[in-house]
Enzyme design. Structure first.
Site, PDB file in Angstrom:
ATOM      1  N   GLU A 100     -12.012   1.511  -7.479  1.00 49.92           N
ATOM      2  CA  GLU A 100     -11.777   2.649  -8.382  1.00 49.92           C
ATOM      3  C   GLU A 100     -12.254   3.945  -7.726  1.00 49.92           C
ATOM      4  OE1 GLU A 100     -12.526   2.999 -12.976  1.00 49.92           O
ATOM      5  OE2 GLU A 100     -14.360   3.625 -11.953  1.00 49.92           O
ATOM      6  N   ASN A 124     -19.217  16.002 -13.655  1.00 51.64           N
ATOM      7  CA  ASN A 124     -20.155  15.061 -13.038  1.00 51.64           C
ATOM      8  C   ASN A 124     -21.566  15.235 -13.613  1.00 51.64           C
ATOM      9  OD1 ASN A 124     -20.606  12.998 -11.036  1.00 51.64           O
ATOM     10  ND2 ASN A 124     -21.785  14.518  -9.908  1.00 51.64           N
ATOM     11  N   GLU A 154     -25.137  11.709 -19.400  1.00 47.32           N
ATOM     12  CA  GLU A 154     -24.751  10.801 -20.485  1.00 47.32           C
ATOM     13  C   GLU A 154     -24.992   9.353 -20.074  1.00 47.32           C
ATOM     14  OE1 GLU A 154     -21.719   8.615 -23.073  1.00 47.32           O
ATOM     15  OE2 GLU A 154     -22.007   8.615 -20.922  1.00 47.32           O
ATOM     16  N   ARG A 186     -18.785  -8.424 -21.760  1.00 44.38           N
ATOM     17  CA  ARG A 186     -18.377  -7.482 -22.814  1.00 44.38           C
ATOM     18  C   ARG A 186     -16.869  -7.476 -23.022  1.00 44.38           C
ATOM     19  NH1 ARG A 186     -17.487  -2.078 -21.794  1.00 44.38           N
ATOM     20  NH2 ARG A 186     -18.727  -2.169 -19.892  1.00 44.38           N
ATOM     21  N   PHE A 232     -18.001  16.918  -2.603  1.00 51.61           N
ATOM     22  CA  PHE A 232     -18.722  15.814  -1.963  1.00 51.61           C
ATOM     23  C   PHE A 232     -18.182  14.460  -2.438  1.00 51.61           C
ATOM     24  CE2 PHE A 232     -21.477  16.918  -5.595  1.00 51.61           C
ATOM     25  CZ  PHE A 232     -21.695  15.678  -6.183  1.00 51.61           C
ATOM     26  N   THR A 252     -23.306  12.172 -15.557  1.00 57.07           N
ATOM     27  CA  THR A 252     -24.554  11.620 -15.013  1.00 57.07           C
ATOM     28  C   THR A 252     -25.632  11.604 -16.100  1.00 57.07           C
ATOM     29  OG1 THR A 252     -23.930  12.531 -12.884  1.00 57.07           O
ATOM     30  CG2 THR A 252     -26.218  11.862 -13.101  1.00 57.07           C
ATOM     31  N   LYS A 262     -15.435   5.943   1.843  1.00 58.86           N
ATOM     32  CA  LYS A 262     -16.311   7.121   1.993  1.00 58.86           C
ATOM     33  C   LYS A 262     -16.010   7.839   3.311  1.00 58.86           C
ATOM     34  CE  LYS A 262     -20.534   5.585   1.256  1.00 58.86           C
ATOM     35  NZ  LYS A 262     -21.970   5.525   1.035  1.00 58.86           N
ATOM     36  N   LYS A 288     -14.488  11.573   3.230  1.00 60.13           N
ATOM     37  CA  LYS A 288     -15.315  12.612   3.858  1.00 60.13           C
ATOM     38  C   LYS A 288     -14.563  13.222   5.033  1.00 60.13           C
ATOM     39  CE  LYS A 288     -19.795  10.826   2.439  1.00 60.13           C
ATOM     40  NZ  LYS A 288     -21.111  10.324   2.831  1.00 60.13           N
ATOM     41  N   GLY A 289     -13.750  12.399   5.693  1.00 57.37           N
ATOM     42  CA  GLY A 289     -12.916  12.895   6.797  1.00 57.37           C
ATOM     43  C   GLY A 289     -11.915  13.927   6.302  1.00 57.37           C
TER      44      GLY A 289
HETATM   45  P1  0O2 Z   1     -20.976   2.296 -14.187  1.00 58.31           P
HETATM   46  O1  0O2 Z   1     -22.418   2.083 -14.398  1.00 58.31           O
HETATM   47  O2  0O2 Z   1     -20.646   3.703 -13.859  1.00 58.31           O
HETATM   48  O3  0O2 Z   1     -20.381   1.333 -13.218  1.00 58.31           O
HETATM   49  P2  0O2 Z   1     -14.699   0.409 -20.272  1.00 58.31           P
HETATM   50  O4  0O2 Z   1     -14.255  -0.924 -20.816  1.00 58.31           O
HETATM   51  O5  0O2 Z   1     -14.042   1.585 -20.954  1.00 58.31           O
HETATM   52  O6  0O2 Z   1     -16.192   0.549 -20.198  1.00 58.31           O
HETATM   53  P3  0O2 Z   1     -12.940   0.216 -17.965  1.00 58.31           P
HETATM   54  O7  0O2 Z   1     -11.865  -0.266 -18.862  1.00 58.31           O
HETATM   55  O8  0O2 Z   1     -13.264  -0.603 -16.757  1.00 58.31           O
HETATM   56  O9  0O2 Z   1     -14.308   0.463 -18.749  1.00 58.31           O
HETATM   57  O10 0O2 Z   1     -12.515   1.572 -17.375  1.00 58.31           O
HETATM   58  P4  0O2 Z   1     -12.931   3.053 -17.681  1.00 58.31           P
HETATM   59  O11 0O2 Z   1     -12.999   3.342 -19.112  1.00 58.31           O
HETATM   60  O12 0O2 Z   1     -11.974   3.826 -16.867  1.00 58.31           O
HETATM   61  O13 0O2 Z   1     -14.425   3.187 -17.127  1.00 58.31           O
HETATM   62  C1  0O2 Z   1     -14.805   2.848 -15.848  1.00 58.31           C
HETATM   63  C2  0O2 Z   1     -15.982   3.711 -15.400  1.00 58.31           C
HETATM   64  O14 0O2 Z   1     -15.761   5.088 -15.760  1.00 58.31           O
HETATM   65  C3  0O2 Z   1     -17.308   3.385 -16.063  1.00 58.31           C
HETATM   66  O15 0O2 Z   1     -17.891   2.285 -15.449  1.00 58.31           O
HETATM   67  C4  0O2 Z   1     -18.073   4.698 -15.836  1.00 58.31           C
HETATM   68  O16 0O2 Z   1     -18.463   4.831 -14.484  1.00 58.31           O
HETATM   69  C5  0O2 Z   1     -16.993   5.709 -16.114  1.00 58.31           C
HETATM   70  N1  0O2 Z   1     -16.982   6.038 -17.547  1.00 58.31           N
HETATM   71  C6  0O2 Z   1     -16.047   5.690 -18.446  1.00 58.31           C
HETATM   72  N2  0O2 Z   1     -16.353   6.170 -19.658  1.00 58.31           N
HETATM   73  C7  0O2 Z   1     -17.517   6.836 -19.543  1.00 58.31           C
HETATM   74  C8  0O2 Z   1     -18.350   7.571 -20.460  1.00 58.31           C
HETATM   75  O17 0O2 Z   1     -18.074   7.705 -21.655  1.00 58.31           O
HETATM   76  N3  0O2 Z   1     -19.492   8.124 -19.945  1.00 58.31           N
HETATM   77  C9  0O2 Z   1     -19.829   8.014 -18.627  1.00 58.31           C
HETATM   78  N4  0O2 Z   1     -20.973   8.585 -18.220  1.00 58.31           N
HETATM   79  N5  0O2 Z   1     -19.070   7.321 -17.739  1.00 58.31           N
HETATM   80  C10 0O2 Z   1     -17.932   6.743 -18.185  1.00 58.31           C
HETATM   81  P5  0O2 Z   1     -19.038   1.470 -16.186  1.00 58.31           P
HETATM   82  O18 0O2 Z   1     -18.883   0.054 -15.799  1.00 58.31           O
HETATM   83  O19 0O2 Z   1     -19.017   1.736 -17.652  1.00 58.31           O
HETATM   84  O20 0O2 Z   1     -20.370   2.031 -15.647  1.00 58.31           O
END
Ligand code: 0O2
Length: 209
Positions: A137, A146, A152, A56, A39, A150, A18, A22-23
């Protein structure tokens, strides 16, 4: 496993990233009046989400460090789509971490309608036991992407991942509308940037009181 000890290096990575991102934003503002970065936010994934994701995806708890890539997560939000690619290029030119994977969910959106660019990095963090390499990540997306993600995400939480079909299809339409908004804004990017520059200059000149 002591969770606080496990999570501490990730929390440090989030804070360090961060500060660094931000820098970059600040430097851009000083040197060019404009920044591709609007941001930056960051978070450490909560314990329950890490455990749920590992379950999962069938990840053995012992392999969580290597296989759950987003325990440390930072988000860079940009005004325009091409800013995203400028940020990705800048990340590629840095020497303080290594990029191990790129996921372009902009040119290839997810089934849900999700759009964003993800960069997975290996980040060397100093701990009291010496250097530790951790995965993190960086999600890079526009303000419109965004806004959609957010909302969804909240709906997914509300419906425990089982969003009703009607709401799902509205979300898909909303994702397309957000994408069209990004496209339209990109077409008038230079106009907008010029206007913002004039506005910023006025704010600086305005006397206090
Ligand atoms: P959180 O609560 O944000 O930490 P996957 O098996 O597809 O769920 P993977 O393989 O780790 O996840 O990687 P991927 O698909 O790149 O997704 C990683 C993160 O991207 C997710 O973390 C979300 O933050 C975001 N993301 C991916 N797909 C979606 C989506 O369809 N909708 C939204 N809103 N965000 C998404 P987490 O752990 O799912 O959730």
């Amino acid at each position: 496993m002591n969770w606080d000890i496990f999570i501490a290096p990730y929390a440090q990575v989030v804070e360090e990233l961060k500060v660094k991102l931000k820098g970059m934003r600040q430097q851009f503002e000083y040197e060019r009046d404009q920044s591709p970065i609007e941001f930056v936010t960051g978070r450490v994934k909560p314990k329950s989400s890490i455990i749920e994701k590992a379950r999962r995806k069938g990840i053995n708890p012992e392999n969580i460090e290597d296989e759950v890539q987003d325990i440390a997560g930072v988000r860079v939000v940009c005004q325009f789509v091409d800013d995203i690619y400028s940020v990705v290029d800048m990340l590629k030119n840095r020497h303080d971490f290594e990029i191990v994977e790129e996921k372009d969910y902009i040119s290839r959106k997810k089934d849900s309608g999700y759009r964003s660019f993800h960069v997975i990095i290996k980040y060397p963090v100093e701990t009291i036991h010496g250097e530790k390499i951790v995965l993190a990540e960086i999600q890079i997306r526009t303000l419109a992407m965004n806004f959609w993600a957010t909302n969804e995400h909240s709906l997914n939480y509300k419906y425990a991942g089982q969003i009703p079909t009607e709401v799902k299809s509205r979300l898909k339409r909303a994702a397309e509308a957000a994408f069209r908004l990004d496209e339209e804004m990109s077409k008038i990017k230079s106009e907008i940037q010029e206007a913002q520059k004039i506005f910023n200059e006025k704010q600086i000149k305005k006397p206090e009181g």
